[in-house]
Design a protein around this motif. Sequence first.
Motif, PDB file in Angstrom:
ATOM      1  N   ILE A 125     -96.942-107.209   3.430  1.00  0.00           N
ATOM      2  CA  ILE A 125     -96.098-106.753   2.222  1.00  0.00           C
ATOM      3  C   ILE A 125     -95.031-107.792   2.309  1.00  0.00           C
ATOM      4  CG2 ILE A 125     -94.572-104.964   1.673  1.00  0.00           C
ATOM      5  CD1 ILE A 125     -95.783-103.213   3.603  1.00  0.00           C
ATOM      6  N   PRO A 126     -94.690-108.370   0.764  1.00  0.00           N
ATOM      7  CA  PRO A 126     -93.547-109.430   0.656  1.00  0.00           C
ATOM      8  C   PRO A 126     -92.113-109.030   1.202  1.00  0.00           C
ATOM      9  CG  PRO A 126     -95.020-109.190  -1.157  1.00  0.00           C
ATOM     10  CD  PRO A 126     -95.258-107.893  -0.253  1.00  0.00           C
ATOM     11  N   PRO A 127     -91.381-109.900   1.934  1.00  0.00           N
ATOM     12  CA  PRO A 127     -90.079-109.521   2.337  1.00  0.00           C
ATOM     13  C   PRO A 127     -89.396-109.209   1.134  1.00  0.00           C
ATOM     14  CG  PRO A 127     -90.801-111.736   3.027  1.00  0.00           C
ATOM     15  CD  PRO A 127     -91.850-111.216   2.234  1.00  0.00           C
ATOM     16  N   GLY A 128     -88.715-107.909   1.526  1.00  0.00           N
ATOM     17  CA  GLY A 128     -87.766-107.218   0.477  1.00  0.00           C
ATOM     18  C   GLY A 128     -88.265-106.318  -0.547  1.00  0.00           C
ATOM     19  N   GLU A 129     -89.847-105.996  -0.219  1.00  0.00           N
ATOM     20  CA  GLU A 129     -90.235-105.057  -1.256  1.00  0.00           C
ATOM     21  C   GLU A 129     -89.866-103.548  -0.636  1.00  0.00           C
ATOM     22  OE1 GLU A 129     -94.470-103.396  -2.336  1.00  0.00           O
ATOM     23  OE2 GLU A 129     -94.452-105.670  -2.282  1.00  0.00           O
ATOM     24  N   SER A 130     -89.583-102.781  -1.540  1.00  0.00           N
ATOM     25  CA  SER A 130     -89.075-101.322  -1.327  1.00  0.00           C
ATOM     26  C   SER A 130     -90.398-100.587  -1.508  1.00  0.00           C
ATOM     27  CB  SER A 130     -88.206-101.091  -1.912  1.00  0.00           C
ATOM     28  OG  SER A 130     -86.612-101.578  -1.465  1.00  0.00           O
ATOM     29  N   ILE A 131     -90.655 -99.498  -0.491  1.00  0.00           N
ATOM     30  CA  ILE A 131     -91.610 -98.560  -0.733  1.00  0.00           C
ATOM     31  C   ILE A 131     -91.068 -97.195  -0.549  1.00  0.00           C
ATOM     32  CG2 ILE A 131     -94.004 -98.060  -0.154  1.00  0.00           C
ATOM     33  CD1 ILE A 131     -94.463-100.786   1.034  1.00  0.00           C
ATOM     34  N   PRO A 132     -91.323 -96.158  -1.507  1.00  0.00           N
ATOM     35  CA  PRO A 132     -90.874 -94.655  -1.048  1.00  0.00           C
ATOM     36  C   PRO A 132     -91.782 -94.103   0.096  1.00  0.00           C
ATOM     37  CG  PRO A 132     -92.225 -94.704  -3.174  1.00  0.00           C
ATOM     38  CD  PRO A 132     -91.958 -96.377  -2.909  1.00  0.00           C
ATOM     39  N   VAL A 133     -91.190 -93.393   0.967  1.00  0.00           N
ATOM     40  CA  VAL A 133     -91.887 -92.757   1.820  1.00  0.00           C
ATOM     41  C   VAL A 133     -91.550 -91.447   1.905  1.00  0.00           C
ATOM     42  CG1 VAL A 133     -92.215 -94.838   3.110  1.00  0.00           C
ATOM     43  CG2 VAL A 133     -90.188 -93.198   3.964  1.00  0.00           C
ATOM     44  N   ARG A 134     -92.429 -90.413   2.661  1.00  0.00           N
ATOM     45  CA  ARG A 134     -91.985 -89.122   3.045  1.00  0.00           C
ATOM     46  C   ARG A 134     -91.828 -89.020   4.432  1.00  0.00           C
ATOM     47  NH1 ARG A 134     -94.152 -84.451   2.207  1.00  0.00           N
ATOM     48  NH2 ARG A 134     -96.232 -84.947   2.221  1.00  0.00           N
ATOM     49  N   ILE A 135     -90.760 -88.754   5.058  1.00  0.00           N
ATOM     50  CA  ILE A 135     -90.447 -88.739   6.495  1.00  0.00           C
ATOM     51  C   ILE A 135     -91.168 -87.255   6.866  1.00  0.00           C
ATOM     52  CG2 ILE A 135     -88.801 -88.597   8.217  1.00  0.00           C
ATOM     53  CD1 ILE A 135     -86.976 -90.370   6.427  1.00  0.00           C
ATOM     54  N   VAL A 136     -91.947 -87.177   7.923  1.00  0.00           N
ATOM     55  CA  VAL A 136     -92.525 -85.969   8.477  1.00  0.00           C
ATOM     56  C   VAL A 136     -92.346 -85.791   9.714  1.00  0.00           C
ATOM     57  CG1 VAL A 136     -94.627 -86.008   6.730  1.00  0.00           C
ATOM     58  CG2 VAL A 136     -94.801 -87.333   8.913  1.00  0.00           C
ATOM     59  N   ASP A 137     -91.801 -86.642  10.568  1.00  0.00           N
ATOM     60  CA  ASP A 137     -90.965 -86.417  11.855  1.00  0.00           C
ATOM     61  C   ASP A 137     -90.286 -87.138  12.561  1.00  0.00           C
ATOM     62  OD1 ASP A 137     -92.483 -88.202  13.879  1.00  0.00           O
ATOM     63  OD2 ASP A 137     -94.214 -87.225  13.011  1.00  0.00           O
ATOM     64  N   LEU A 138     -89.297 -86.783  13.416  1.00  0.00           N
ATOM     65  CA  LEU A 138     -88.100 -87.674  13.695  1.00  0.00           C
ATOM     66  C   LEU A 138     -87.825 -87.368  15.173  1.00  0.00           C
ATOM     67  CD1 LEU A 138     -85.983 -89.473  12.799  1.00  0.00           C
ATOM     68  CD2 LEU A 138     -84.494 -87.437  12.318  1.00  0.00           C
ATOM     69  N   SER A 139     -87.889 -88.561  15.999  1.00  0.00           N
ATOM     70  CA  SER A 139     -87.369 -88.123  17.363  1.00  0.00           C
ATOM     71  C   SER A 139     -86.273 -89.317  17.632  1.00  0.00           C
ATOM     72  CB  SER A 139     -88.677 -88.357  18.260  1.00  0.00           C
ATOM     73  OG  SER A 139     -88.870 -89.776  18.623  1.00  0.00           O
ATOM     74  N   GLU A 140     -85.688 -89.288  18.860  1.00  0.00           N
ATOM     75  CA  GLU A 140     -84.913 -90.166  19.482  1.00  0.00           C
ATOM     76  C   GLU A 140     -85.378 -91.664  19.496  1.00  0.00           C
ATOM     77  OE1 GLU A 140     -82.819 -88.582  22.735  1.00  0.00           O
ATOM     78  OE2 GLU A 140     -82.121 -87.106  21.511  1.00  0.00           O
ATOM     79  N   SER A 141     -86.750 -91.604  19.466  1.00  0.00           N
ATOM     80  CA  SER A 141     -87.334 -93.168  19.769  1.00  0.00           C
ATOM     81  C   SER A 141     -88.034 -93.573  18.532  1.00  0.00           C
ATOM     82  CB  SER A 141     -88.371 -92.704  20.831  1.00  0.00           C
ATOM     83  OG  SER A 141     -89.322 -92.123  20.437  1.00  0.00           O
ATOM     84  N   GLY A 142     -88.195 -92.669  17.368  1.00  0.00           N
ATOM     85  CA  GLY A 142     -88.822 -93.421  16.257  1.00  0.00           C
ATOM     86  C   GLY A 142     -89.137 -92.341  15.163  1.00  0.00           C
ATOM     87  N   VAL A 143     -89.756 -92.528  14.316  1.00  0.00           N
ATOM     88  CA  VAL A 143     -90.010 -91.562  13.035  1.00  0.00           C
ATOM     89  C   VAL A 143     -91.369 -91.865  12.377  1.00  0.00           C
ATOM     90  CG1 VAL A 143     -89.270 -93.436  11.304  1.00  0.00           C
ATOM     91  CG2 VAL A 143     -89.025 -91.167  10.620  1.00  0.00           C
TER      92      VAL A 143
END
Length: 234
Positions: A125-143
């Motif tokens: 993926i070229p630097p700076g390119e933005s991509i929409p995402v859906r966040i489905v889980d979250l923790s103190e160490s990651g997503v």
Amino acid sequence: MHMHDLEPTLAEAAALLAAASVVDVETDRGESVELWTISSDGQSVAASAPRLAVASGMRLECRLATDQMPLHVWAVIESAEYRSQARAALTLRVIDVESEGYERRAVRMPLATSGVVRAGVCDRIPPGESIPVRIVDLSESGVGVLIDDNRPRPGDRMWLSTRFIEGELNADLRVAHVRPTGRGGEMNVGCSFVDPGAVTGVVSRIAARLAGAGRVRPEGSTLRETLGIERPAS
């Protein structure tokens, strides 16, 4: 030790399912079904189940005990055919597997919200390119995010921006794993925070809210949210 040293492949998870012979699975309808597994070929598993409880396209989740550690396995029913008055013959495809307790230094909280990732140093993926995402889980160490793009690769660096009631979450991410969800070109991308300390404040506030919400969440909705089956109203 890297995650890849411990995480089984989808084919290995399929073989473990087949070896189990009888497995209790939860369907995306929130029902528990007893599955009889017969054999595996790659990431496909031949099985049977009560005819009225299963259908083609249905997603399943189960927990498998292994010698090393319990596994969570997700699969989709690729075909369900009449076998008898009581049972259907199934072909399953394993779409995700996770070693329980590994890499999850903190509890993962299912949620459903949108955000954007911006490519930093990425393989494809070229630097700076933005991509929409859906966040489905979250923790103190990651997503964990769902992304309609097959270019992310383990080791990629990305910048996540999203907004919660508790404030903005802006985080430097490293991609840990990428797996197809089985829905078109959609990918389930697991990411770790490069600097977990930088996001501790907002993440812990979100965690506190979700822990409260979890007590009143309808049974079965967590699974559907985690698998992205119920898209949030925009």
